[in-house]
Scaffold this motif. Sequence first.
Motif, short mmCIF file in Angstrom:
data_model
loop_
_atom_site.label_atom_id
_atom_site.label_comp_id
_atom_site.label_asym_id
_atom_site.label_seq_id
_atom_site.Cartn_x
_atom_site.Cartn_y
_atom_site.Cartn_z
N ARG A 293 0.83 -1.22 0.00
CA ARG A 293 0.00 0.00 0.00
C ARG A 293 0.87 1.27 0.00
O ARG A 293 2.04 1.24 0.37
N ASP A 306 -6.31 2.31 -3.32
CA ASP A 306 -4.87 2.50 -3.28
C ASP A 306 -4.27 2.17 -4.64
O ASP A 306 -4.42 1.04 -5.12
N PRO A 307 -3.54 3.12 -5.27
CA PRO A 307 -3.00 2.87 -6.61
C PRO A 307 -1.95 1.75 -6.63
O PRO A 307 -1.83 1.04 -7.63
N PHE A 308 -1.21 1.60 -5.52
CA PHE A 308 -0.16 0.57 -5.49
C PHE A 308 -0.79 -0.83 -5.39
O PHE A 308 -0.34 -1.77 -6.04
N GLN A 310 -3.77 -1.52 -6.40
CA GLN A 310 -4.43 -1.72 -7.71
C GLN A 310 -3.41 -2.20 -8.75
O GLN A 310 -3.68 -3.11 -9.54
N ARG A 311 -2.20 -1.61 -8.72
CA ARG A 311 -1.13 -1.99 -9.65
C ARG A 311 -0.70 -3.44 -9.40
O ARG A 311 -0.48 -4.19 -10.34
N ALA A 312 -0.62 -3.82 -8.12
CA ALA A 312 -0.27 -5.22 -7.80
C ALA A 312 -1.31 -6.16 -8.40
O ALA A 312 -0.97 -7.25 -8.88
N GLU A 314 -2.95 -5.59 -11.18
CA GLU A 314 -2.71 -5.66 -12.62
C GLU A 314 -1.62 -6.69 -12.95
O GLU A 314 -1.60 -7.28 -14.02
N PHE A 315 -0.70 -6.88 -11.98
CA PHE A 315 0.36 -7.88 -12.17
C PHE A 315 -0.06 -9.28 -11.70
O PHE A 315 0.77 -10.19 -11.63
N ASP A 323 -10.48 -2.24 -8.29
CA ASP A 323 -10.42 -1.22 -9.34
C ASP A 323 -10.41 0.16 -8.69
O ASP A 323 -10.19 0.26 -7.48
N GLU A 324 -10.67 1.21 -9.50
CA GLU A 324 -10.58 2.56 -8.94
C GLU A 324 -11.66 2.85 -7.89
O GLU A 324 -11.56 3.80 -7.12
#
Length: 390
Positions: A293, A306-308, A310-312, A314-315, A323-324
């Motif tokens: 986070r 949390d963008p981080f 969310q990025r995790a 995506e991986f 999502d957002e």
Amino acid sequence: MSSKNLILIKIITAVLVIIALVISGKAFMEHRNYKEAVIAGPSVTEVKTLGDYYDPLKDTVADCNIYILDSGKPGATLFTIGGSHPEEPAANLSAEIFAENAVLEKGKLIIAIRANRSASTVTRPGDAYPQFYTIETDWGEKKYRMGDRWTNPLDSWPDPEVYVHYPSEQMLAYMDIRNFNRTWPGKKDGSFTEQVNYAFMQIIDKENVDLFIDYHEAELEYPVISTIVAHESGRDIAAMSSMTLTDMEFEKPISMEYSPKSLHGLSHREVGDHSDAVSLLFETPEPFLDRVRGVTDEKLLLEGKDPFVQRAGEFGLLYETIDEDGWPIEVRVGRHCSSTLMVAQIWNQMNPGKEVIIKNVPKYSEIVENGVGHYFDNPENANSDRVYYE
Ligand SMILES: [Zn+2]
């Protein structure tokens, strides 16, 4: 540098350290002593405390309220607990919604909002946890203590080198001697947390609890998430409930899984093994708990964005989608409330003649629409003998 200057630097440093200690000490004291008001709802017939079931805990920091909602009509007894891990706010908030709103038409409901009270009197300053969070209500803000996963070291210290679980003798991580969901079924003369679990087992035994539910939240990096974990005695109820909730009520699915037989200390295993109650544990996603986070603040705790994290996702590193829109507190509390109502409904279908009928508790879609705080009344307007403090 002259010795005079050196002494001056030492004095300034000492003064700064003392100022920091006083400021933080005051903040820690305020947090430890802050109390949350709860209005006993229309069906609350009695409010006991944990110490009524195990005297050595009377008037200690562990002596949480036990709300009893008795319809006066024979039926099943359901016991729900929030606050096993006080860093998981959807748990205590869901329990509070039941305590303030539920109307019992048959059977009995027992509720603990702050099951491990001690763990709610400390946060995790090293992880930058906020000390408090506030819930918007129709009459203003309601403030809550943020807590930790483990019992406050002020109440239980030191930890052993290795924690040997009682009675299985399984070896667990040393700090889990203070983890309320690793110390079931507890021990009468055991550690502080083991005694708290022992007291809860006394409630389950003395109140003839038929069905026990333990509310939790989990990080999205953890595989046990968005699920009902069931002791084998509760697998049919959990399976039926998760299928119906996924089909009829929730936007994202809820699954069910079996409590592992060889993993000890958890409520879904030990309550089922050591009492007559069917034992279930509910999990909702809480992005605040994820290791990856970003800024760890009240906003993340309540909005679950949390963008981080969310990025995790995506991986492909997470066990739940994000999502957002995140995982806001209304969604998390709504899932716990609807899951409880569904479990009671399925129980009633399976146990005709021994029902627990609960009315006036909002379902998922209502909490998502109206917010959590809509279901809490202003304690200042309530009759003072109906107000209790957590
Ligand atoms: Zn938990």
